[in-house]
Design an enzyme around this catalytic site. Sequence first.
Site, PDB file in Angstrom:
ATOM      1  N   SER A   1     -16.104   9.607   0.722  1.00  0.00           N
ATOM      2  CA  SER A   1     -16.784  11.075   0.859  1.00  0.00           C
ATOM      3  C   SER A   1     -18.212  11.013   0.884  1.00  0.00           C
ATOM      4  O   SER A   1     -18.777  10.408   1.874  1.00  0.00           O
ATOM      5  CB  SER A   1     -16.197  11.851  -0.377  1.00  0.00           C
TER       6      SER A   1
ATOM      7  N   HIS B   1      -7.850  12.194   2.188  1.00  0.00           N
ATOM      8  CA  HIS B   1      -9.189  11.738   1.825  1.00  0.00           C
ATOM      9  C   HIS B   1      -9.389  10.562   0.836  1.00  0.00           C
ATOM     10  O   HIS B   1     -10.201   9.802   1.115  1.00  0.00           O
ATOM     11  CB  HIS B   1      -9.751  13.143   1.060  1.00  0.00           C
TER      12      HIS B   1
ATOM     13  N   ASP C   1      -6.808  13.446   6.272  1.00  0.00           N
ATOM     14  CA  ASP C   1      -7.785  14.076   5.627  1.00  0.00           C
ATOM     15  C   ASP C   1      -8.575  15.250   6.807  1.00  0.00           C
ATOM     16  O   ASP C   1      -8.627  15.062   7.640  1.00  0.00           O
ATOM     17  CB  ASP C   1      -9.105  13.250   5.210  1.00  0.00           C
TER      18      ASP C   1
END
Length: 546
Positions: A273, A523, A465
């Site tokens: 991320s 994610h 994601d």
Amino acid sequence: MKLLASTVLVGAAAASITPQQQVLQNPFKSATKPVSDAWSKSMESLGHLTGSMKGMTAEAKAIWDEVSMLFPEAMEKAAFFSEPKPHTRKPDSTWDYIVKGADIQSVWVENSKGEKEREIDGKLEQYNLRAKKVDPSKLGVDTVKQYSGYLDDEEDDKHLFYWFFESRNDPKNDPVVLWLNGGPGCSSLTGLFLELGPSSIDKNLKLHNNPYSWNANASVIFLDQPVNVGYSYSGSSVSNTVAAGKDVYALLTLFFKQFPEYAKQDFHIAGESYAGHYIPVFTSEILSHKKRNINLKSVLIGNGLTDGLTQYEHYRPMACGDGGWPAVLGASECQAMDNALPRCQSLIQNCYDSESVWSCVPASIYCNNAMMGPYQRTGQNVYDVRGKCEDTSNLCYSALGWISEFLNKADVQKELGVEVSSYDSCNFDINRNFLFQGDWMKPFHRLVPGILEQIPVLIYAGDADFICNWLGNQAWTDALEWPGKKDFNAAKTKDLQLESGHKTGTFKSSGNFTFARIFGAGHMVPMDQPEASLDFLNKWLNDYTL
């Protein structure tokens, strides 16, 4: 844990994805007050930064105007710094080990030219490292040797918490991995218990062994950074990635000095991320020091935010059915995103050109509203297009709440030597601070070519994601300007598979650069595809190929 969906600048915990978040319904279309009034008020609340206005365009100024009109209370709270966390520092006598940066800086050696130089580079005098042995039987997270503690920046009153787990296999020879979660502002201990650590936590706060833990064949350090995240704390603050990099270099240097038995092994940095920002900066900081005790061999970034100019173009395709999953949005919303893209790209380009807070903040605000907002308003999970956001109070995942409960237990904090009064999985003030410093949109991908000259880089992405989707990650790796670009773009895509032959994704590689798409993962790839993630990790750590 993850990239927080900061779709507006936000006066409170609006970086989360709760229904109460103020997402602009029609981003920056209307104005009800004179521009001069809005500008005057926003400048009054942000006057301490007026020296940073270089590179600000009329378009960026207009965004500030519109935001200050729509969210005056948010502008008043744009303080750029988080409040200190309540804490009580433990006496040095309670720690098993203390290593002082000043002692490291005092060691001089003679180089090949007969000249005196420091054994290890860097400004380390202000740093100390404290460590304690964690009794595995007390917590039951794993049976391996563990250490926890703090890196202390005594000059700036910053204290970073870390938790180290030895490899379950051959710790004397297995590599060491530093794991970083994103946010910015989310604790890496969520990665420990939700994704890739030795144990997970259920709703009854019971621990369950993870057979696919990343410490199966590597020792792993989980670091809560920047300060005021997780168990870390400070009387000051860090609100940009570059400043955080200095702290991470100091932590690793002092850790490997205290525990030289791990310093000779290969070392790798991995994260997801917002670590797409962190890792290029942290890696560049480490590599800039030629005399170091950090044996850095490679980096891995999962579902990262690294090149916004390229990646933001791919929110519309991912939301509208072009990413391999059914469309979440209808034709009108998809068209609106297409219509907003040119302005978004113009703002990001201006940020890239100036790297000024006054240009980068408007780019983040406008683009997040225009490109993430339509998807977010559907209630769909921004971290996984396959389902709804089931727990809005915990970023869609109830397990985050269970992890926080466990890490707030007095016996857990006592065993780990924790010095703060409470644990939160994500600090939304940190998220806001990084946004208001312009950090969100800065072009940190420009550091990657220099890294590729020295070590291998793996970019991997779960293909379900939305917020840091695989389309955008694939696109920026293809677009990156570096000497190997032509060969990388021409490289054939191959199947990624387990020993059983089960296909888990695809990848392509050339030179030191590899991109991998992981099937059926959102994610957080290690959470959704634990066996596949451990498999590609082991392959990568073995010889940097998949």
